[in-house]
Design a protein around this motif. Structure first.
Motif, PDB file in Angstrom:
ATOM      1  N   HIS A 173     -11.247  10.551 -25.944  1.00  0.00           N
ATOM      2  CA  HIS A 173     -10.421  11.278 -24.757  1.00  0.00           C
ATOM      3  C   HIS A 173      -9.333  10.683 -24.311  1.00  0.00           C
ATOM      4  O   HIS A 173      -8.608   9.900 -24.879  1.00  0.00           O
ATOM      5  N   PRO A 174      -8.241  12.113 -24.165  1.00  0.00           N
ATOM      6  CA  PRO A 174      -6.745  11.830 -23.869  1.00  0.00           C
ATOM      7  C   PRO A 174      -6.075  10.187 -23.529  1.00  0.00           C
ATOM      8  O   PRO A 174      -7.302  10.306 -21.758  1.00  0.00           O
ATOM      9  N   THR A 175      -5.465   9.678 -23.287  1.00  0.00           N
ATOM     10  CA  THR A 175      -5.309   8.430 -22.101  1.00  0.00           C
ATOM     11  C   THR A 175      -3.377   9.048 -21.879  1.00  0.00           C
ATOM     12  O   THR A 175      -3.064   9.438 -22.088  1.00  0.00           O
ATOM     13  N   GLU A 176      -4.276   8.829 -20.719  1.00  0.00           N
ATOM     14  CA  GLU A 176      -2.399   8.482 -19.743  1.00  0.00           C
ATOM     15  C   GLU A 176      -1.667   8.002 -19.695  1.00  0.00           C
ATOM     16  O   GLU A 176      -2.237   6.558 -19.416  1.00  0.00           O
ATOM     17  N   LEU A 177      -0.750   8.158 -19.566  1.00  0.00           N
ATOM     18  CA  LEU A 177       0.516   7.632 -19.862  1.00  0.00           C
ATOM     19  C   LEU A 177       1.639   7.581 -18.514  1.00  0.00           C
ATOM     20  O   LEU A 177       2.091   9.092 -18.396  1.00  0.00           O
ATOM     21  N   THR A 178       1.662   6.634 -18.346  1.00  0.00           N
ATOM     22  CA  THR A 178       3.150   6.221 -17.020  1.00  0.00           C
ATOM     23  C   THR A 178       4.297   6.045 -18.148  1.00  0.00           C
ATOM     24  O   THR A 178       3.956   5.371 -19.044  1.00  0.00           O
ATOM     25  N   THR A 179       5.646   5.978 -17.840  1.00  0.00           N
ATOM     26  CA  THR A 179       6.850   5.818 -17.820  1.00  0.00           C
ATOM     27  C   THR A 179       6.388   4.594 -18.397  1.00  0.00           C
ATOM     28  O   THR A 179       7.267   3.840 -19.308  1.00  0.00           O
ATOM     29  N   ALA A 180       6.113   3.170 -17.527  1.00  0.00           N
ATOM     30  CA  ALA A 180       5.842   2.259 -17.915  1.00  0.00           C
ATOM     31  C   ALA A 180       4.584   1.874 -19.146  1.00  0.00           C
ATOM     32  O   ALA A 180       5.563   1.089 -20.050  1.00  0.00           O
ATOM     33  N   ARG A 181       4.394   2.493 -19.499  1.00  0.00           N
ATOM     34  CA  ARG A 181       3.673   2.688 -20.823  1.00  0.00           C
ATOM     35  C   ARG A 181       3.783   3.409 -22.110  1.00  0.00           C
ATOM     36  O   ARG A 181       3.419   3.167 -22.851  1.00  0.00           O
ATOM     37  N   PHE A 182       4.439   4.268 -22.040  1.00  0.00           N
ATOM     38  CA  PHE A 182       5.056   5.002 -22.513  1.00  0.00           C
ATOM     39  C   PHE A 182       5.421   4.690 -23.901  1.00  0.00           C
ATOM     40  O   PHE A 182       4.740   5.047 -24.646  1.00  0.00           O
ATOM     41  N   GLN A 183       6.410   3.779 -23.266  1.00  0.00           N
ATOM     42  CA  GLN A 183       6.843   3.411 -25.239  1.00  0.00           C
ATOM     43  C   GLN A 183       6.491   2.800 -25.941  1.00  0.00           C
ATOM     44  O   GLN A 183       6.533   2.093 -27.067  1.00  0.00           O
ATOM     45  N   GLN A 184       4.853   2.085 -25.547  1.00  0.00           N
ATOM     46  CA  GLN A 184       4.257   0.663 -25.936  1.00  0.00           C
ATOM     47  C   GLN A 184       4.002   1.412 -26.889  1.00  0.00           C
ATOM     48  O   GLN A 184       3.122   1.135 -28.033  1.00  0.00           O
ATOM     49  N   HIS A 185       2.764   2.789 -25.989  1.00  0.00           N
ATOM     50  CA  HIS A 185       2.283   3.803 -27.279  1.00  0.00           C
ATOM     51  C   HIS A 185       3.165   4.158 -28.312  1.00  0.00           C
ATOM     52  O   HIS A 185       1.968   4.606 -29.305  1.00  0.00           O
ATOM     53  N   ILE A 186       3.983   4.876 -27.597  1.00  0.00           N
ATOM     54  CA  ILE A 186       4.678   5.749 -28.835  1.00  0.00           C
ATOM     55  C   ILE A 186       5.426   4.328 -30.032  1.00  0.00           C
ATOM     56  O   ILE A 186       5.060   5.363 -31.276  1.00  0.00           O
ATOM     57  N   GLU A 187       6.136   3.517 -29.382  1.00  0.00           N
ATOM     58  CA  GLU A 187       6.585   2.698 -31.008  1.00  0.00           C
ATOM     59  C   GLU A 187       5.604   1.270 -31.262  1.00  0.00           C
ATOM     60  O   GLU A 187       6.300   1.459 -32.083  1.00  0.00           O
ATOM     61  N   ARG A 188       4.929   0.898 -30.453  1.00  0.00           N
ATOM     62  CA  ARG A 188       4.249   0.183 -31.404  1.00  0.00           C
ATOM     63  C   ARG A 188       3.153   0.746 -32.268  1.00  0.00           C
ATOM     64  O   ARG A 188       1.964  -0.568 -32.803  1.00  0.00           O
ATOM     65  N   SER A 189       2.459   1.642 -32.009  1.00  0.00           N
ATOM     66  CA  SER A 189       1.024   2.302 -33.111  1.00  0.00           C
ATOM     67  C   SER A 189       1.658   2.907 -33.787  1.00  0.00           C
ATOM     68  O   SER A 189       2.177   3.638 -34.261  1.00  0.00           O
ATOM     69  N   ASP A 190       0.900   2.287 -34.931  1.00  0.00           N
ATOM     70  CA  ASP A 190       0.610   2.586 -36.269  1.00  0.00           C
ATOM     71  C   ASP A 190       0.264   3.620 -36.506  1.00  0.00           C
ATOM     72  O   ASP A 190       0.516   4.834 -37.851  1.00  0.00           O
ATOM     73  N   ILE A 191      -0.660   4.650 -35.802  1.00  0.00           N
ATOM     74  CA  ILE A 191      -0.926   6.106 -35.876  1.00  0.00           C
ATOM     75  C   ILE A 191      -0.124   7.054 -34.640  1.00  0.00           C
ATOM     76  O   ILE A 191       0.032   6.864 -34.079  1.00  0.00           O
ATOM     77  N   PRO A 192      -0.137   7.970 -35.477  1.00  0.00           N
ATOM     78  CA  PRO A 192       0.485   9.354 -34.606  1.00  0.00           C
ATOM     79  C   PRO A 192       0.159   9.325 -32.813  1.00  0.00           C
ATOM     80  O   PRO A 192      -0.708   9.192 -33.515  1.00  0.00           O
ATOM     81  N   VAL A 193       1.065   9.616 -32.205  1.00  0.00           N
ATOM     82  CA  VAL A 193       0.545  10.187 -30.825  1.00  0.00           C
ATOM     83  C   VAL A 193       1.090  11.570 -30.603  1.00  0.00           C
ATOM     84  O   VAL A 193       2.159  12.118 -30.405  1.00  0.00           O
ATOM     85  N   LEU A 194      -0.213  11.584 -29.532  1.00  0.00           N
ATOM     86  CA  LEU A 194       0.193  13.378 -29.104  1.00  0.00           C
ATOM     87  C   LEU A 194       0.007  13.453 -28.282  1.00  0.00           C
ATOM     88  O   LEU A 194      -0.784  13.309 -27.826  1.00  0.00           O
TER      89      LEU A 194
END
Length: 144
Positions: free
Chosen positions: A40-61
């Motif tokens: 299921h999708p992960t809810e992202l806040t402003t505080a969490r967004f960059q970590q998930h977008i920049e540190r993950s090696d898999i794409p994030v939709l």
């Protein structure tokens, strides 16, 4: 391609190193032991967004949406279903643009719902408007 991938935990945001060969085996976070892929999708806040977008090696939709938006609510089950089909190749996430207005402004979200596909911190593609499950999956895979 490396033998390991960095995967950000959807529960505690810790970065985990997972062998590529074990991605489909239901890996768990080394810090909090939550499943790294829950279907299921992960809810992202402003505080969490960059970590998930920049540190993950898999794409994030990312689905940029708002609770008052009827097309957003209509697309939510399709986006949920797409998560079961795309994980673990792609992480699906949702950003409530009503609660996280700074993120919507930063990425120039002008209409909702809007899907944005990120890889290695960069936006690869963007698609405004509601879509069904098959269209979400096809559009995502077509841009990878």
């Amino acid at each position: 391609m490396s033998d390991t991938l960095h995967i950000v935990c959807p529960a505690c945001d810790a970065v985990n190193r997972i062998p590529v060969a074990r991605l489909g085996e239901g890996p768990k976070c080394g810090k909090c032991h939550a499943p790294l892929f829950a279907g299921h999708p992960t809810e992202l806040t402003t505080a969490r967004f960059q970590q998930h977008i920049e540190r993950s090696d898999i794409p994030v939709l990312v689905d940029f949406w708002a609770p008052w938006c009827a097309p957003c609510r209509m697309m939510a089950p399709a986006f949920q279903q797409a998560a079961t089909q795309l994980e673990p190749r792609v992480r699906l996430a949702k950003v409530d643009t009503e609660a996280e207005q700074a993120l919507g402004a930063r990425y120039g979200i002008r209409s909702i719902p809007t899907l944005a596909l990120f890889k290695n911190g960069r936006e690869l593609a963007r698609q405004p408007g509601a879509m069904g499950t098959a269209d979400i999956v096809r559009w995502t895979l077509g841009h990878l």
